[in-house]
Write a protein that holds these residues in place. Structure first.
Motif, short mmCIF file in Angstrom:
data_model
loop_
_atom_site.label_atom_id
_atom_site.label_comp_id
_atom_site.label_asym_id
_atom_site.label_seq_id
_atom_site.Cartn_x
_atom_site.Cartn_y
_atom_site.Cartn_z
N PHE A 397 1.32 6.80 5.49
CA PHE A 397 1.24 5.49 5.85
C PHE A 397 2.56 4.92 5.67
O PHE A 397 3.08 3.89 6.37
CB PHE A 397 0.12 4.87 5.04
N LYS A 398 3.09 5.17 4.43
CA LYS A 398 4.44 4.30 4.07
C LYS A 398 5.39 4.71 5.10
O LYS A 398 6.31 3.71 5.39
CB LYS A 398 4.97 4.50 2.58
N TYR A 514 7.14 -2.14 1.09
CA TYR A 514 6.87 -1.95 2.55
C TYR A 514 5.32 -2.09 2.91
O TYR A 514 4.90 -1.62 3.89
CB TYR A 514 7.37 -0.44 3.22
N ASP A 515 4.72 -2.78 1.87
CA ASP A 515 3.22 -3.29 2.21
C ASP A 515 3.38 -4.11 3.28
O ASP A 515 4.08 -5.32 3.00
CB ASP A 515 2.71 -3.49 0.93
N ARG A 520 -1.02 -9.43 0.59
CA ARG A 520 0.33 -9.44 -0.36
C ARG A 520 1.04 -10.49 -0.55
O ARG A 520 1.71 -10.74 -1.57
CB ARG A 520 1.02 -8.26 0.05
N TYR A 521 1.07 -11.37 0.79
CA TYR A 521 2.33 -12.52 0.72
C TYR A 521 1.46 -13.84 0.96
O TYR A 521 2.31 -14.74 0.50
CB TYR A 521 3.22 -12.24 1.82
N LYS A 522 0.36 -13.78 0.99
CA LYS A 522 -0.40 -15.19 1.10
C LYS A 522 -0.68 -15.79 -0.13
O LYS A 522 -1.03 -15.05 -1.17
CB LYS A 522 -1.61 -14.96 2.16
N GLU A 523 -0.40 -17.00 -0.36
CA GLU A 523 -0.99 -17.57 -1.65
C GLU A 523 -2.11 -18.58 -1.54
O GLU A 523 -2.32 -19.16 -0.51
CB GLU A 523 0.30 -18.62 -1.87
N ASP A 524 -2.97 -17.98 -2.32
CA ASP A 524 -4.39 -18.82 -2.22
C ASP A 524 -4.31 -20.05 -3.14
O ASP A 524 -3.60 -20.37 -3.93
CB ASP A 524 -5.58 -17.69 -3.10
N VAL A 525 -4.88 -21.09 -2.46
CA VAL A 525 -4.92 -22.35 -3.25
C VAL A 525 -6.24 -22.63 -3.64
O VAL A 525 -7.16 -22.56 -2.80
CB VAL A 525 -4.77 -23.46 -2.02
N PHE A 526 -6.08 -23.03 -4.97
CA PHE A 526 -7.56 -23.23 -5.64
C PHE A 526 -7.56 -24.73 -5.93
O PHE A 526 -6.85 -25.39 -6.75
CB PHE A 526 -7.66 -22.48 -7.05
N GLU A 527 -8.51 -25.40 -5.41
CA GLU A 527 -8.67 -26.81 -5.47
C GLU A 527 -9.54 -27.27 -6.89
O GLU A 527 -10.24 -26.52 -7.24
CB GLU A 527 -9.58 -27.49 -4.57
#
Length: 573
Positions: A397-398, A514-515, A520-527
């Motif tokens: 995979f890698k 290499y993911d 892995r890269y998205k930032e979650d927003v917590f209201e």
């Protein structure tokens, strides 16, 4: 899509039921026989249309049903010992068995009596169909072992009648909704194929037509490009590429001549035309010769050939080949590859092509490496993969992800919701878009990827359950296309948005290694959510029950629940 036309779906269900009750219970056999009949019907309609178009444009067209035809068993064969007189006698005898090709049309035999129709189709029409493109053609080669097995006259009559009704509904739907006849026919095929009991084994799922159009708009194949699908099935991606190129040529021609080209967006927001008649003979020849497909299922090869021929490609280049095997040795051959290769399958380790270097038998990995190998330098790959390919921890995979990031310019990773392939499967998938920069043996001066564009598709415009009902709007389809082609200008950096850029350095650093998974890269927003004090919440509950707090105190004896709420409120205070 077909799900939104209950009349058409009902007719196809009727057709299946008739085959089942008529003694053909194997779904794969049934789909093949139905396809032969659909092909006979469409061949007749296309031929009549081309004759009509030729009269209108004053161009020459020779009908496939002009002249005479002799069944193979009655053809004269010249032996070495034959004299000239013997040969002339054989040719004269052959003339006794000549059949007018015009009698082999669907429109001619559809009104025959049941027994006569079965004999005519079985003994004349189907043998003629198998030789349609000449003895040396690819189509004839793959049709050699095809067999017409409809056993009962009544079944054939009912099937012919139902197919006429299906085409009438498709034509009406095309006129009423502005949807291309070809697309409706594609939906019919898709529904027919979904009924195959073996669908889903070895990860073979039909790709929805709107996803194929999305991939074509992202890859943007052009006239002159050599285009391939190494696991083509019934030819959906090849048709998608064909449609896209024809549409762009029609737009360019209209712009050049300063004429208006009226193309109505379909229900998914795509504008397409399949009217290749507007192309020059040279352009049509170039386009027809540029589409190449391969599959390891001989039935699917035949279905793919007939599918493309029904859409105006007279001699499709679809062949029976295992593109992962040692017997397939093409390399750096194609400009564009669009594919949805089999998921979760494995092949014999001993037969894997030696040029494929990944140490695995997983087809979802090997096909992506093979697509890289088959692309020319500068060629574009657009491939659908299970999302496990993006983050799998195994060495293979890698290694594949390193190949995509270092030797290719990995342009985009577009994640799709898990329901896109329902009702066939609920697997989560992603579209990978990349350009081959370095060959397998090249020494890399610098990694080919500078940054990767990620997009999280939330909706494809359809419900994500088994029914796949059309929703209002286009979902994210058109947004993906617009933002993908503007990504280098907009330079999306907001990691909380649907789409954003990630630099190469971040993808390959020690933390990510290499993911390629979007999460892995998205930032979650917590209201931040503010809640009332417990005593105030209880007051609201009491008010909802009996009116206001003061009245509530007088109603304790009337309502046990209010009594309990008041006691709870006193405890809280």
């Amino acid at each position: 899509m077909l799900q939104n036309n209950p009349e058409l779906k009902s007719k196809i269900d009727q057709l299946w039921n008739k085959f089942w009750s008529g003694g053909i219970s194997n779904p794969l056999t049934a789909i093949e026989q139905i396809t032969y009949l659909l092909f006979m019907k469409r061949l007749d309609e296309l031929d009549l249309k081309r004759q009509s178009d030729a009269k209108w444009t004053e161009e020459h067209y020779t009908s496939k049903f002009d002249g005479h035809w002799v069944p193979p068993e009655y053809r004269a064969r010249r032996e070495e010992r034959d004299t000239d007189a013997d040969w002339v006698k054989k040719l004269e005898d052959e003339k006794k068995y000549q059949i007018k090709k015009c009698t082999l049309r669907w429109s001619e035999f559809r009104s025959m009596q049941a027994e006569d129709m079965l004999q005519h189709v079985h003994g004349k029409v189907f043998p003629f169909l198998k030789e349609l493109n000449g003895a040396e053609s690819n189509f004839t080669h793959h049709m050699k072992n095809a067999v017409f097995v409809i056993p009962k006259p009544a079944l054939l009559v009912e099937a012919v009648k139902t197919i006429d009704e299906i085409f009438a509904v498709m034509e009406r739907d095309s006129q009423d909704n502005g949807q291309a006849f070809q697309d409706i026919q594609g939906d019919v095929y898709e529904f027919l194929l979904s009924e195959i009991a073996t669908a889903g084994k070895n990860g073979q799922f039909r790709t929805p037509r709107h996803i194929i159009k999305l991939v074509a708009d992202l890859a943007q194949p052009q006239l002159g490009h050599k285009i391939a699908d190494p696991a083509c099935g019934s030819g959906g991606f090849l048709l998608g590429a064909y449609q896209y190129v024809v549409t762009q040529l029609a737009k360019n021609e209209a712009q050049k001549n300063k004429t208006e080209l009226k193309l109505i967006p379909d229900e998914d927001g795509f504008t397409r035309t399949s009217v290749a008649a507007a192309l020059t003979d040279k352009a049509q020849a170039i386009l027809s010769a540029s589409l190449w497909g391969y599959d390891i299922d001989s039935t699917m090869v035949r279905l793919g050939l007939m599918n493309l021929m029904m859409h105006g490609i007279d001699e499709p280049n679809i062949d029976y080949k295992d593109t992962l095997s040692k017997s397939y040795n093409q390399e750096a051959e194609y400009d564009v590859i669009m594919a949805n290769p089999p998921f979760t399958g494995s092949i014999d380790k001993g037969d894997i092509n030696e040029d494929l270097k990944l140490a695995t038998t997983k087809t979802e990995l090997l096909f992506v490496e093979n697509i890289y190998r088959l692309l020319k330098k500068g060629g574009t790959g657009a491939v659908i993969v299970p999302q496990g390919v993006l983050f799998g921890s195994g060495k293979a995979f890698k290694d594949l992800r390193k190949l995509l990031v270092d030797r290719c310019d990995l342009k985009a990773v577009i994640t799709l919701p898990s329901g896109v392939f329902k009702p066939y499967a609920g697997v989560s998938t992603a579209i990978l878009l990349f350009t081959k920069v370095w060959g397998p043996k090249d020494k890399i001066d610098k990694p080919a990827t500078e940054h990767v564009w990620f997009y999280e598709m939330i909706s494809d415009g359809y419900s994500l359950d088994d029914r796949r009902t059309k929703q209002e709007g286009y979902g994210d389809l058109q947004d993906i296309i617009a933002k993908y082609h503007a990504r280098d200008v907009q330079k999306d950096t907001d990691r909380t948005a649907k789409c954003f850029m990630v630099p190469y350095s971040e993808i390959v650093d020690e933390k990510n290694d290499y993911d390629l998974s979007l999460s892995r890269y998205k930032e979650d927003v917590f209201e931040e959510v503010h809640y009332d004090a417990p005593s105030l919440i209880l007051d609201h509950l009491i008010q909802a029950e009996v009116g206001d707090v003061d009245k509530a105190k007088l109603a304790i004896v009337k309502s046990g629940i209010v009594h309990e709420l008041l006691e709870l409120k006193e405890m809280v205070e």
